[in-house]
Design a protein around this motif. Structure first.
Motif, PDB file in Angstrom:
ATOM      1  N   TRP B  49      44.939 -56.937   2.756  1.00 46.72           N
ATOM      2  CA  TRP B  49      43.887 -56.149   1.826  1.00 46.72           C
ATOM      3  C   TRP B  49      43.015 -56.953   1.323  1.00 46.72           C
ATOM      4  CZ3 TRP B  49      42.985 -51.437   2.985  1.00 46.72           C
ATOM      5  CH2 TRP B  49      43.842 -50.516   3.280  1.00 46.72           C
ATOM      6  N   ILE B  50      43.133 -58.049   0.983  1.00 44.18           N
ATOM      7  CA  ILE B  50      42.255 -59.097   0.167  1.00 44.18           C
ATOM      8  C   ILE B  50      41.285 -59.377   1.076  1.00 44.18           C
ATOM      9  CG2 ILE B  50      42.105 -61.380  -0.860  1.00 44.18           C
ATOM     10  CD1 ILE B  50      44.908 -61.019  -2.310  1.00 44.18           C
ATOM     11  N   ILE B  51      41.758 -60.095   2.267  1.00 42.63           N
ATOM     12  CA  ILE B  51      40.651 -60.311   3.338  1.00 42.63           C
ATOM     13  C   ILE B  51      39.764 -59.255   3.564  1.00 42.63           C
ATOM     14  CG2 ILE B  51      40.281 -61.131   5.745  1.00 42.63           C
ATOM     15  CD1 ILE B  51      41.892 -63.181   3.971  1.00 42.63           C
ATOM     16  N   TYR B  52      40.437 -57.927   3.782  1.00 44.91           N
ATOM     17  CA  TYR B  52      39.539 -56.685   4.001  1.00 44.91           C
ATOM     18  C   TYR B  52      38.578 -56.430   3.113  1.00 44.91           C
ATOM     19  CZ  TYR B  52      38.810 -51.662   5.077  1.00 44.91           C
ATOM     20  OH  TYR B  52      38.170 -50.473   5.339  1.00 44.91           O
ATOM     21  N   GLY B  53      39.038 -56.545   1.707  1.00 43.32           N
ATOM     22  CA  GLY B  53      38.063 -56.355   0.670  1.00 43.32           C
ATOM     23  C   GLY B  53      37.125 -57.477   0.578  1.00 43.32           C
ATOM     24  N   LEU B  54      37.091 -58.612   0.874  1.00 43.23           N
ATOM     25  CA  LEU B  54      36.294 -59.561   1.160  1.00 43.23           C
ATOM     26  C   LEU B  54      35.283 -59.181   2.246  1.00 43.23           C
ATOM     27  CD1 LEU B  54      38.190 -62.995   0.691  1.00 43.23           C
ATOM     28  CD2 LEU B  54      36.260 -62.278  -0.804  1.00 43.23           C
ATOM     29  N   MET B  55      35.726 -58.859   3.057  1.00 46.60           N
ATOM     30  CA  MET B  55      34.855 -58.633   4.430  1.00 46.60           C
ATOM     31  C   MET B  55      33.945 -57.223   4.070  1.00 46.60           C
ATOM     32  SD  MET B  55      37.543 -59.209   7.601  1.00 46.60           S
ATOM     33  CE  MET B  55      36.383 -59.646   8.849  1.00 46.60           C
ATOM     34  N   ILE B  56      34.352 -56.232   3.498  1.00 47.78           N
ATOM     35  CA  ILE B  56      33.673 -55.042   3.315  1.00 47.78           C
ATOM     36  C   ILE B  56      33.011 -55.257   1.897  1.00 47.78           C
ATOM     37  CG2 ILE B  56      35.332 -53.637   4.429  1.00 47.78           C
ATOM     38  CD1 ILE B  56      36.286 -52.286   2.001  1.00 47.78           C
ATOM     39  N   LYS B  57      33.007 -56.245   1.392  1.00 49.67           N
ATOM     40  CA  LYS B  57      32.576 -56.654  -0.189  1.00 49.67           C
ATOM     41  C   LYS B  57      32.684 -55.468  -0.796  1.00 49.67           C
ATOM     42  CE  LYS B  57      28.935 -59.431   1.969  1.00 49.67           C
ATOM     43  NZ  LYS B  57      29.448 -59.480   3.364  1.00 49.67           N
ATOM     44  N   ASP B  58      34.071 -55.015  -1.297  1.00 51.58           N
ATOM     45  CA  ASP B  58      34.565 -53.995  -1.887  1.00 51.58           C
ATOM     46  C   ASP B  58      35.676 -54.490  -3.181  1.00 51.58           C
ATOM     47  OD1 ASP B  58      36.315 -52.182  -3.520  1.00 51.58           O
ATOM     48  OD2 ASP B  58      35.449 -50.730  -1.954  1.00 51.58           O
ATOM     49  N   ALA B  60      36.505 -53.339  -5.718  1.00 46.81           N
ATOM     50  CA  ALA B  60      37.907 -52.665  -6.287  1.00 46.81           C
ATOM     51  C   ALA B  60      39.063 -53.139  -5.475  1.00 46.81           C
ATOM     52  CB  ALA B  60      37.635 -51.065  -6.224  1.00 46.81           C
ATOM     53  N   VAL B  61      38.779 -52.953  -4.065  1.00 44.21           N
ATOM     54  CA  VAL B  61      39.863 -53.232  -2.954  1.00 44.21           C
ATOM     55  C   VAL B  61      40.253 -54.730  -3.338  1.00 44.21           C
ATOM     56  CG1 VAL B  61      40.248 -53.695  -0.850  1.00 44.21           C
ATOM     57  CG2 VAL B  61      39.239 -51.627  -1.705  1.00 44.21           C
ATOM     58  N   LEU B  62      39.412 -55.636  -3.625  1.00 46.68           N
ATOM     59  CA  LEU B  62      39.808 -57.162  -3.688  1.00 46.68           C
ATOM     60  C   LEU B  62      40.279 -57.334  -5.192  1.00 46.68           C
ATOM     61  CD1 LEU B  62      38.969 -59.804  -2.569  1.00 46.68           C
ATOM     62  CD2 LEU B  62      36.927 -59.801  -3.928  1.00 46.68           C
ATOM     63  N   LEU B  63      40.021 -56.942  -5.970  1.00 52.97           N
ATOM     64  CA  LEU B  63      40.673 -57.124  -7.503  1.00 52.97           C
ATOM     65  C   LEU B  63      42.108 -56.419  -7.598  1.00 52.97           C
ATOM     66  CD1 LEU B  63      37.926 -56.827 -10.477  1.00 52.97           C
ATOM     67  CD2 LEU B  63      39.095 -58.883  -9.374  1.00 52.97           C
ATOM     68  N   THR B  64      42.250 -55.165  -7.097  1.00 62.17           N
ATOM     69  CA  THR B  64      43.583 -54.685  -7.211  1.00 62.17           C
ATOM     70  C   THR B  64      44.420 -55.523  -6.475  1.00 62.17           C
ATOM     71  OG1 THR B  64      42.028 -52.460  -6.831  1.00 62.17           O
ATOM     72  CG2 THR B  64      44.333 -52.371  -6.635  1.00 62.17           C
ATOM     73  N   ASN B  65      44.191 -55.976  -5.124  1.00 64.05           N
ATOM     74  CA  ASN B  65      44.864 -56.529  -4.372  1.00 64.05           C
ATOM     75  C   ASN B  65      45.424 -58.037  -4.884  1.00 64.05           C
ATOM     76  OD1 ASN B  65      46.318 -54.887  -2.076  1.00 64.05           O
ATOM     77  ND2 ASN B  65      43.588 -54.110  -2.406  1.00 64.05           N
ATOM     78  N   ILE B  66      44.309 -58.500  -5.557  1.00 64.95           N
ATOM     79  CA  ILE B  66      44.697 -59.864  -6.210  1.00 64.95           C
ATOM     80  C   ILE B  66      45.596 -59.824  -7.205  1.00 64.95           C
ATOM     81  CG2 ILE B  66      43.600 -61.678  -7.431  1.00 64.95           C
ATOM     82  CD1 ILE B  66      40.911 -61.530  -5.672  1.00 64.95           C
ATOM     83  N   VAL B  67      45.483 -58.559  -8.054  1.00 67.23           N
ATOM     84  CA  VAL B  67      46.308 -58.433  -9.158  1.00 67.23           C
ATOM     85  C   VAL B  67      47.672 -58.192  -8.610  1.00 67.23           C
ATOM     86  CG1 VAL B  67      46.940 -56.749 -10.924  1.00 67.23           C
ATOM     87  CG2 VAL B  67      44.603 -57.698 -10.625  1.00 67.23           C
ATOM     88  N   THR B  68      47.728 -57.620  -7.488  1.00 69.31           N
ATOM     89  CA  THR B  68      49.048 -57.217  -6.933  1.00 69.31           C
ATOM     90  C   THR B  68      49.634 -58.286  -6.114  1.00 69.31           C
ATOM     91  OG1 THR B  68      48.383 -55.059  -6.109  1.00 69.31           O
ATOM     92  CG2 THR B  68      50.077 -55.669  -5.175  1.00 69.31           C
ATOM     93  N   PHE B  69      48.922 -59.209  -5.590  1.00 70.27           N
ATOM     94  CA  PHE B  69      49.340 -60.582  -4.829  1.00 70.27           C
ATOM     95  C   PHE B  69      50.153 -61.539  -5.610  1.00 70.27           C
ATOM     96  CE2 PHE B  69      49.278 -62.819  -1.133  1.00 70.27           C
ATOM     97  CZ  PHE B  69      49.123 -63.854  -1.361  1.00 70.27           C
ATOM     98  N   VAL B  70      49.648 -61.719  -6.885  1.00 76.15           N
ATOM     99  CA  VAL B  70      50.334 -62.674  -7.713  1.00 76.15           C
ATOM    100  C   VAL B  70      51.704 -62.350  -7.895  1.00 76.15           C
ATOM    101  CG1 VAL B  70      50.215 -63.696  -9.949  1.00 76.15           C
ATOM    102  CG2 VAL B  70      48.081 -63.306  -8.662  1.00 76.15           C
ATOM    103  N   PRO B  71      52.181 -61.248  -8.525  1.00 74.62           N
ATOM    104  CA  PRO B  71      53.528 -60.732  -8.842  1.00 74.62           C
ATOM    105  C   PRO B  71      54.243 -60.872  -7.397  1.00 74.62           C
ATOM    106  CG  PRO B  71      52.366 -58.895  -9.333  1.00 74.62           C
ATOM    107  CD  PRO B  71      51.289 -60.136  -8.910  1.00 74.62           C
ATOM    108  N   THR B  72      53.805 -60.135  -6.474  1.00 72.91           N
ATOM    109  CA  THR B  72      54.626 -60.022  -5.188  1.00 72.91           C
ATOM    110  C   THR B  72      54.977 -61.421  -4.446  1.00 72.91           C
ATOM    111  OG1 THR B  72      52.577 -59.802  -4.004  1.00 72.91           O
ATOM    112  CG2 THR B  72      53.845 -57.780  -4.373  1.00 72.91           C
TER     113      THR B  72
END
Lengths: 88, 88
Positions: B49-58, B60-72
């Motif tokens: 999702w982070i890669i996807y957010g980077l590629m579509i330059k979104d 919201a998708v980027l931040l949401t998933n970075i926040v999720t990525f850290v604890p997971t």
């Protein structure tokens, strides 16, 4: 790999990721190490995503989150159930 | 409640939902009931999702998933670590 395909794979992975945990809880009936606040937040958030998907009429958001909602609710209910059983 | 606000709330809830589980794992060092396959799938999916957010330059998708990525990732690493420790 097209960007859309990447998004679809990401959606499938994150949606299906809760299934192994639901299976483990059902099989072992052990939920001591599972965080109840996590599954309260997650279930509520996924429920809101389903409402959001309905309102913007986006089948991908809707389907992804319905698939996620089922195991998260199972995990939440069983975690509460086995935790109550253990304490009573 | 506007539709966008609903989406933002849903995103915050699902992203932050992993934080209580990461906290519980760090505090208790107990991960026996946590599914390793779940956190492998989830971490990989969120990474996509982070890669996807980077590629579509979104953002919201980027931040949401970075926040999720850290604890997971924390949960995955600690679950593996405490599981190895326990078995050795």
């Amino acid at each position: 790999m097209t960007i859309t395909l990447l998004g679809v794979i990401a959606g499938i992975l994150t949606s299906c990721s809760f299934i192994p945990q639901a299976y483990k809880v059902i099989k072992t009936k052990r939920t001591h190490d599972i965080s109840i606040p996590m599954y309260c937040l997650c279930t509520l958030g996924v429920f809101f995503w389903i409402i959001y998907g309905l309102m913007i009429k986006d089948i991908a958001v809707l389907l992804t989150n319905i698939v996620t909602f089922v195991p998260t609710v199972i995990i939440l209910i069983l975690t509460l159930k086995f935790r109550v059983h253990k304490n009573s």
